[in-house]
Every structure is written in structure tokens, then in C-alpha cells.
Design a protein around this motif. Structure first.
Motif, short mmCIF file in Angstrom:
data_model
loop_
_atom_site.label_atom_id
_atom_site.label_comp_id
_atom_site.label_asym_id
_atom_site.label_seq_id
_atom_site.Cartn_x
_atom_site.Cartn_y
_atom_site.Cartn_z
N PRO A 2 5.46 -36.80 32.71
CA PRO A 2 6.37 -35.76 32.26
C PRO A 2 5.61 -34.56 31.75
CG PRO A 2 7.00 -37.90 31.36
CD PRO A 2 5.66 -38.05 31.98
N SER A 3 6.16 -33.38 31.94
CA SER A 3 5.50 -32.17 31.50
C SER A 3 5.48 -32.11 29.99
CB SER A 3 6.23 -30.93 32.04
OG SER A 3 7.51 -30.82 31.43
N SER A 4 4.50 -31.33 29.44
CA SER A 4 4.43 -31.20 27.99
C SER A 4 5.66 -30.48 27.46
CB SER A 4 3.16 -30.44 27.60
OG SER A 4 3.13 -29.17 28.22
N GLN A 5 6.25 -29.60 28.30
CA GLN A 5 7.46 -28.91 27.88
C GLN A 5 8.59 -29.91 27.67
OE1 GLN A 5 8.81 -25.92 30.58
NE2 GLN A 5 10.47 -25.22 29.25
N ALA A 6 8.70 -30.86 28.60
CA ALA A 6 9.74 -31.88 28.47
C ALA A 6 9.50 -32.75 27.27
CB ALA A 6 9.80 -32.73 29.74
N ALA A 7 8.22 -33.04 26.99
CA ALA A 7 7.89 -33.94 25.89
C ALA A 7 8.12 -33.32 24.54
CB ALA A 7 6.44 -34.40 26.02
N THR A 8 8.29 -31.99 24.48
CA THR A 8 8.46 -31.32 23.19
C THR A 8 9.82 -30.65 23.08
OG1 THR A 8 7.35 -29.35 24.09
CG2 THR A 8 5.99 -30.93 22.89
N ARG A 9 10.79 -31.13 23.86
CA ARG A 9 12.12 -30.54 23.82
C ARG A 9 12.75 -30.71 22.44
NH1 ARG A 9 15.18 -34.44 28.00
NH2 ARG A 9 13.32 -33.86 29.19
N ARG A 10 13.63 -29.83 22.10
CA ARG A 10 14.27 -29.88 20.79
C ARG A 10 15.32 -30.98 20.73
NH1 ARG A 10 16.43 -24.18 19.10
NH2 ARG A 10 16.83 -25.38 17.20
N GLY A 11 15.49 -31.53 19.56
CA GLY A 11 16.45 -32.60 19.38
C GLY A 11 17.78 -32.10 18.85
N MET A 38 14.40 -49.19 23.84
CA MET A 38 15.06 -47.98 23.38
C MET A 38 16.27 -48.34 22.51
SD MET A 38 13.32 -45.39 24.34
CE MET A 38 14.22 -43.85 24.58
N GLY A 39 16.88 -49.49 22.80
CA GLY A 39 17.99 -49.94 21.97
C GLY A 39 17.56 -50.23 20.55
N VAL A 40 16.40 -50.88 20.40
CA VAL A 40 15.86 -51.16 19.06
C VAL A 40 15.53 -49.86 18.34
CG1 VAL A 40 13.92 -52.18 17.80
CG2 VAL A 40 14.99 -53.45 19.67
N LEU A 41 14.94 -48.92 19.06
CA LEU A 41 14.63 -47.62 18.46
C LEU A 41 15.91 -46.92 18.00
CD1 LEU A 41 11.87 -46.15 20.82
CD2 LEU A 41 11.59 -46.94 18.47
N ALA A 42 16.92 -46.94 18.87
CA ALA A 42 18.19 -46.29 18.53
C ALA A 42 18.80 -46.91 17.28
CB ALA A 42 19.14 -46.39 19.71
N GLU A 43 18.73 -48.24 17.19
CA GLU A 43 19.28 -48.93 16.03
C GLU A 43 18.56 -48.52 14.75
OE1 GLU A 43 19.82 -53.53 14.41
OE2 GLU A 43 19.37 -53.15 16.52
N ASN A 44 17.23 -48.41 14.81
CA ASN A 44 16.45 -48.02 13.64
C ASN A 44 16.66 -46.55 13.28
OD1 ASN A 44 14.20 -50.13 12.55
ND2 ASN A 44 14.73 -50.56 14.68
N LEU A 45 16.92 -45.72 14.28
CA LEU A 45 17.16 -44.31 14.05
C LEU A 45 18.59 -44.03 13.61
CD1 LEU A 45 15.21 -42.91 17.12
CD2 LEU A 45 14.76 -42.25 14.75
N GLY A 46 19.48 -44.96 13.92
CA GLY A 46 20.87 -44.75 13.60
C GLY A 46 21.56 -43.78 14.53
N ILE A 47 21.02 -43.67 15.76
CA ILE A 47 21.62 -42.80 16.77
C ILE A 47 21.73 -43.58 18.08
CG2 ILE A 47 20.78 -40.65 15.74
CD1 ILE A 47 18.49 -40.65 17.72
N SER A 48 22.40 -43.01 19.04
CA SER A 48 22.56 -43.68 20.33
C SER A 48 21.29 -43.53 21.16
CB SER A 48 23.73 -43.07 21.11
OG SER A 48 23.44 -41.72 21.46
N ALA A 51 20.96 -40.18 22.65
CA ALA A 51 20.53 -39.13 21.72
C ALA A 51 19.01 -39.05 21.62
CB ALA A 51 21.13 -39.38 20.34
N ILE A 52 18.34 -40.20 21.79
CA ILE A 52 16.87 -40.19 21.73
C ILE A 52 16.31 -39.31 22.84
CG2 ILE A 52 14.77 -41.59 21.87
CD1 ILE A 52 16.33 -43.92 20.75
N TYR A 53 16.97 -39.32 24.00
CA TYR A 53 16.48 -38.55 25.14
C TYR A 53 16.61 -37.04 24.93
CZ TYR A 53 16.31 -43.05 27.49
OH TYR A 53 16.01 -44.35 27.83
N HIS A 54 17.28 -36.64 23.87
CA HIS A 54 17.29 -35.22 23.51
C HIS A 54 15.99 -34.82 22.82
CE1 HIS A 54 21.50 -34.06 24.43
NE2 HIS A 54 21.73 -35.36 24.25
N HIS A 55 15.24 -35.81 22.42
CA HIS A 55 13.98 -35.56 21.72
C HIS A 55 12.77 -35.80 22.62
CE1 HIS A 55 16.07 -35.35 17.82
NE2 HIS A 55 16.81 -36.35 18.27
N VAL A 56 12.80 -36.87 23.38
CA VAL A 56 11.70 -37.21 24.29
C VAL A 56 12.27 -37.81 25.57
CG1 VAL A 56 9.90 -37.57 22.54
CG2 VAL A 56 11.45 -39.44 23.14
#
Length: 201
Positions: A2-11, A38-48, A51-56
Motif C-alpha cells: 500500500p502507498s504511504s499516502q494510503a497508510a496515513t489517511r485520516r481517521g 481485525m475483530g479483536v482490534l475493533a473490540e479493543n478500540l470500541g469501534i467497528s 471504522a479501522i479501515y478509515h485509519h489504515v
């Protein structure tokens, strides 16, 4: 890749990439990278998960960002003027102090780096960068040995391995914010490395 631009997208509002990354690193360290979905990450973040894909773009990008944070700090130590000029033992001391500073400042990230297994391309790239760092420190040990500023009767490979073993072990027991400050920790490590444990009358 993935491009660095994609990796640093805003959340999304309320979260930024650094917050997501910090929590992800904590989860990776507790459960292991491979075992963390990603499900475990989402649970720990308290988001879906979506929603994580809006960040990375992916879990792998989180890992890449985390490892780059650890390795970037270590590599910067080696490029400082104090690490590239002067007597070899002084350069070695600077690098050891700098390594401890990075480790204590970025403890969860360095912990993740030290636990890599090399099962993914991202991990293998990070391990290669870590080996390059280790090799440069080993070269400093050899240079200090050759100039006579450290003992020559100890195998340089033993010296290097003990140095790395001592410093890397800090991630297993050091508690940021405790009574042992990063500066005192560095002072103690340097005193043991260069002066030993015998009391000098």
C-alpha cells in the motif's frame, strides 16, 4: 504494498491514527500479531472493523507503522554525530545510551519488534533492518576493542551478545514512570558495561 499516502489517511472524528496504532500495539503485544484479528482490534478500540479501515488499509499496515516507529528511533541514534565521530568507546557509549532512551520512550513498539517471528514480509523487512542495526553496534565493539579502549581478552561476539541481551531484556521488566528513570537506567547499564561490578578502592 500500500502507498504511504494510503497508510496515513485520516481517521474518523474522535480517533486519530496514532491512537489506533497505540492500542493496536498493546493488543499485538498481549495476544501476538498473528493471533490478533481485525475483530479483536475493533473490540479493543470500541469501534467497528470498517471504522479501522478509515485509519489504515490493513492490519499489516498497522504493524509496518509500529515497527517503523521503533526502528526509526534506533536508526536515528546511529546517524547522530556522536555516533559517527570520536573514539570508538565514546561512540559505543552514546549508541548504548541512545538505544536505551529509544527503548524506554517507545517501549511497546520496541517490545513488538523484539518479539517478531519473521512470518510476514513486513516482519522480515523489519528484522533485516534490526540486523543491520545490530551489525553496526557490533562494528563499534570491534573498533573499541581494536583501539584498546575496551578489553581484548573477551571474545567480541560474546561482548556484543551480552550487550544486546542486557539492553533487550529491559522490555520485560522496565516500568515507565517508576522510580528508575530512563537516565538512571542508562547510567547503571553503562557503569556495568564499562566498569563492571567490582568495587574500585
Amino acid at each position: 504494498m500500500p502507498s504511504s499516502q494510503a497508510a496515513t489517511r485520516r481517521g474518523r472524528p474522535g480517533y486519530d491514527q496514532q491512537t489506533v496504532l497505540n492500542i493496536a500495539v498493546d493488543v499485538f503485544n498481549r495476544h501476538g500479531y498473528e493471533a490478533t484479528s481485525m475483530g479483536v482490534l475493533a473490540e479493543n478500540l470500541g469501534i467497528s472493523k470498517s471504522a479501522i479501515y478509515h485509519h489504515v488499509p490493513s492490519k499489516g499496515d498497522l504493524l509496518r507503522l509500529a515497527l517503523d516507529h521503533a526502528l526509526g528511533g534506533l536508526e536515528a541514534v546511529l546517524t547522530h554525530a556522536s555516533a559517527t565521530s570520536g573514539k570508538a568507546d565514546q561512540r559505543l557509549e552514546y549508541v548504548l545510551r541512545g538505544t536505551i532512551a529509544v527503548l524506554t520512550e517507545r517501549l511497546p513498539f520496541v517490545t513488538l519488534l523484539l518479539r517478531l517471528r519473521g512470518n510476514t514480509e513486513v516482519e522480515r523487512e523489519a528484522l533485516e533492518r534490526r540486523r543491520a542495526f545490530d551489525h553496526q553496534v557490533a562494528s563499534l565493539v570491534e573498533a573499541a576493542r581494536s583501539e584498546g579502549s575496551i578489553r581484548k581478552d573477551i571474545d567480541p561476539r560474546t561482548t556484543t551478545r551480552l550487550l544486546f541481551g542486557t539492553i533487550n531484556s529491559v522490555v520485560e521488566w522496565y516500568k515507565p514512570g517508576g522510580p528508575l528513570t530512563p537516565q538512571k537506567l542508562a547510567d547503571d547499564v553503562i557503569a556495568m558495561v564499562f566498569e563492571g561490578l567490582h568495587h574500585h578502592a
